[in-house]
Design a protein around this motif. Structure first.
Motif, PDB file in Angstrom:
ATOM      1  N   ILE A   1      30.483  21.145 -41.339  1.00 57.76           N
ATOM      2  CA  ILE A   1      30.278  22.466 -41.927  1.00 57.76           C
ATOM      3  C   ILE A   1      29.136  23.207 -41.231  1.00 57.76           C
ATOM      4  O   ILE A   1      28.292  22.615 -40.567  1.00 57.76           O
ATOM      5  N   ALA A   2      29.172  24.522 -41.407  1.00 54.90           N
ATOM      6  CA  ALA A   2      28.123  25.380 -40.866  1.00 54.90           C
ATOM      7  C   ALA A   2      27.727  26.361 -41.957  1.00 54.90           C
ATOM      8  O   ALA A   2      28.511  26.647 -42.869  1.00 54.90           O
ATOM      9  N   ALA A   3      26.485  26.856 -41.874  1.00 53.41           N
ATOM     10  CA  ALA A   3      25.998  27.801 -42.882  1.00 53.41           C
ATOM     11  C   ALA A   3      25.134  28.839 -42.193  1.00 53.41           C
ATOM     12  O   ALA A   3      24.382  28.516 -41.259  1.00 53.41           O
ATOM     13  N   VAL A   4      25.247  30.080 -42.655  1.00 52.91           N
ATOM     14  CA  VAL A   4      24.456  31.159 -42.051  1.00 52.91           C
ATOM     15  C   VAL A   4      23.909  32.051 -43.155  1.00 52.91           C
ATOM     16  O   VAL A   4      24.591  32.313 -44.153  1.00 52.91           O
TER      17      VAL A   4
ATOM     18  N   ALA B   1      29.915  20.274 -48.121  1.00 54.45           N
ATOM     19  CA  ALA B   1      29.415  19.042 -47.483  1.00 54.45           C
ATOM     20  C   ALA B   1      30.008  17.817 -48.176  1.00 54.45           C
ATOM     21  O   ALA B   1      30.390  16.838 -47.518  1.00 54.45           O
ATOM     22  N   GLU B   2      30.095  17.903 -49.491  1.00 54.85           N
ATOM     23  CA  GLU B   2      30.653  16.772 -50.254  1.00 54.85           C
ATOM     24  C   GLU B   2      32.140  16.577 -49.924  1.00 54.85           C
ATOM     25  O   GLU B   2      32.614  15.456 -49.755  1.00 54.85           O
ATOM     26  N   LEU B   3      32.868  17.695 -49.794  1.00 53.38           N
ATOM     27  CA  LEU B   3      34.314  17.607 -49.552  1.00 53.38           C
ATOM     28  C   LEU B   3      34.658  17.256 -48.106  1.00 53.38           C
ATOM     29  O   LEU B   3      35.619  16.541 -47.847  1.00 53.38           O
ATOM     30  N   LEU B   4      33.865  17.808 -47.166  1.00 54.03           N
ATOM     31  CA  LEU B   4      34.261  17.728 -45.752  1.00 54.03           C
ATOM     32  C   LEU B   4      33.332  16.874 -44.903  1.00 54.03           C
ATOM     33  O   LEU B   4      33.663  16.565 -43.760  1.00 54.03           O
ATOM     34  N   GLY B   5      32.149  16.551 -45.425  1.00 52.13           N
ATOM     35  CA  GLY B   5      31.141  15.846 -44.626  1.00 52.13           C
ATOM     36  C   GLY B   5      30.207  16.871 -43.993  1.00 52.13           C
ATOM     37  O   GLY B   5      30.671  17.880 -43.455  1.00 52.13           O
ATOM     38  N   GLU B   6      28.916  16.562 -44.065  1.00 52.31           N
ATOM     39  CA  GLU B   6      27.897  17.531 -43.616  1.00 52.31           C
ATOM     40  C   GLU B   6      28.083  17.974 -42.160  1.00 52.31           C
ATOM     41  O   GLU B   6      27.815  19.122 -41.809  1.00 52.31           O
ATOM     42  N   ALA B   7      28.559  17.056 -41.311  1.00 50.14           N
ATOM     43  CA  ALA B   7      28.680  17.377 -39.882  1.00 50.14           C
ATOM     44  C   ALA B   7      29.837  18.339 -39.607  1.00 50.14           C
ATOM     45  O   ALA B   7      29.943  18.883 -38.507  1.00 50.14           O
TER      46      ALA B   7
ATOM     47  N   MET C   1      38.999  19.210 -42.783  1.00 54.29           N
ATOM     48  CA  MET C   1      38.815  20.591 -42.327  1.00 54.29           C
ATOM     49  C   MET C   1      37.360  20.828 -41.908  1.00 54.29           C
ATOM     50  O   MET C   1      36.468  20.059 -42.247  1.00 54.29           O
ATOM     51  N   THR C   2      37.160  21.938 -41.182  1.00 53.95           N
ATOM     52  CA  THR C   2      35.799  22.420 -40.905  1.00 53.95           C
ATOM     53  C   THR C   2      35.629  23.732 -41.669  1.00 53.95           C
ATOM     54  O   THR C   2      36.605  24.455 -41.896  1.00 53.95           O
ATOM     55  N   ALA C   3      34.388  24.034 -42.066  1.00 55.58           N
ATOM     56  CA  ALA C   3      34.187  25.250 -42.864  1.00 55.58           C
ATOM     57  C   ALA C   3      32.837  25.882 -42.588  1.00 55.58           C
ATOM     58  O   ALA C   3      31.860  25.206 -42.239  1.00 55.58           O
ATOM     59  N   LEU C   4      32.810  27.219 -42.762  1.00 56.82           N
ATOM     60  CA  LEU C   4      31.570  27.987 -42.618  1.00 56.82           C
ATOM     61  C   LEU C   4      31.251  28.661 -43.954  1.00 56.82           C
ATOM     62  O   LEU C   4      32.123  29.288 -44.560  1.00 56.82           O
TER      63      LEU C   4
END
Ligand SMILES: C[S@@+](CC[C@H](N)C(=O)[O-])C[C@H]1O[C@@H](n2cnc3c(N)ncnc32)[C@H](O)[C@@H]1O
Length: 258
Positions: A60-63, A52-58, A35-38
């Protein structure tokens, strides 16, 4: 209230609860590999680290609107999309993420309805939108006991800043209602309980002196003698712990589908 503080101090204050809470919230949101996540209002990145641990750093996004926090996020997660911005105006396209999460954030929003609508906007059809907020009134022991002590030394000053009475979303059903109000479906809510350990009372007290959060704001506004009285009263309310101790914290959560 201020989040323009050193990330290390925030981590000692609230971030120490964040990883365990983030793991539980990610599980409730059904986040899994692929999955991708914000992470909205990502702060110093406690939930971001779990994602990041579950999905990989690339993936995910953070704001976050705080300059020092956005800078810390960019440094800690160089492969992720990190933006400085607010929940009410998310800097992402419609339908960008499989999951959108906000941990300990919706109660700080100027316009929670707009923030929730934005979170839903950037989630994909069928995607998961999740949030957690402390049970300020009771189950978040660190803050409840702090405001009890604060009221004992400066009742009026404490009442003006106490997040238990000044903020929405202290009640179990409030985020569920917010989520349903922006059209999310199958909304489920409940509680998450985590705990953290302190090496001694000063380990708990020092971040308040650095002005972190509403409690820190209140602490640094006091005259030295009142501040000393607050320290003594807070220690007393906690049972005058000698050496290490643990505090439990309960959060309310809601998860819905777009
Ligand atoms: C209690 S901290 C939680 C940080 C992080 N999510 C965590 O779990 O440790 C609240 C965060 O909300 C952010 N915040 C405040 N107003 C916001 C807004 N309008 N939109 C998005 N984030 C906001 C603050 O900068 C801060 O990082």
């Amino acid at each position: 209230m201020t989040f323009a503080v050193a990330p290390e101090m925030y981590d000692r204050f609230m971030g120490r609860y964040g990883e365990a809470l983030g793991r539980a919230l990610a599980e409730k949101a059904g986040i899994r590999h692929g999955m991708t996540a914000l992470d909205v209002g990502a702060g110093t990145g406690k939930l971001t680290g779990v994602l990041a641990e579950l999905l990989g750093e690339a993936n995910i996004a953070a704001v976050d609107p705080s300059e020092p926090f956005a800078a810390a996020l960019a440094e800690r997660f160089p492969a992720s999309q990190v933006r400085r911005g607010s929940a009410e105006e998310l800097p992402f396209e419609d339908e960008s993420f499989d999951a959108v999460c906000a941990q300990l954030v919706v109660n700080f929003l100027t316009d929670p309805e707009q923030g929730a609508a934005e979170m839903a906007r950037v989630a994909r059809e069928g995607g998961s939108v999740a949030a957690a907020v402390w049970d300020y009134r009771d189950g978040m022991t660190m803050l409840r006991t702090f405001w009890e002590a604060a009221a004992a030394v400066d009742e009026r000053g404490a009442a003006a800043r106490d997040e238990r009475t000044r903020m929405r979303f202290g009640e179990r059903e409030e985020i569920v209602e917010l989520w349903e109000g922006v059209g999310l479906r199958d909304v489920e809510g409940g509680e998450i309980v985590v705990s953290t350990s302190y090496s001694d009372f000063d380990d708990l007290w020092e971040p308040f002196l650095a002005g972190v959060g509403p409690g820190g704001d209140f602490t640094v506004s006091l005259e030295p003698d009142v501040q000393a009285a607050l320290r003594k009263e807070y220690d007393r309310v906690l049972g005058s712990p000698e050496g290490p101790f643990e505090l439990e914290a309960r959060a309310w959560y809601a998860v819905g589908k777009k």
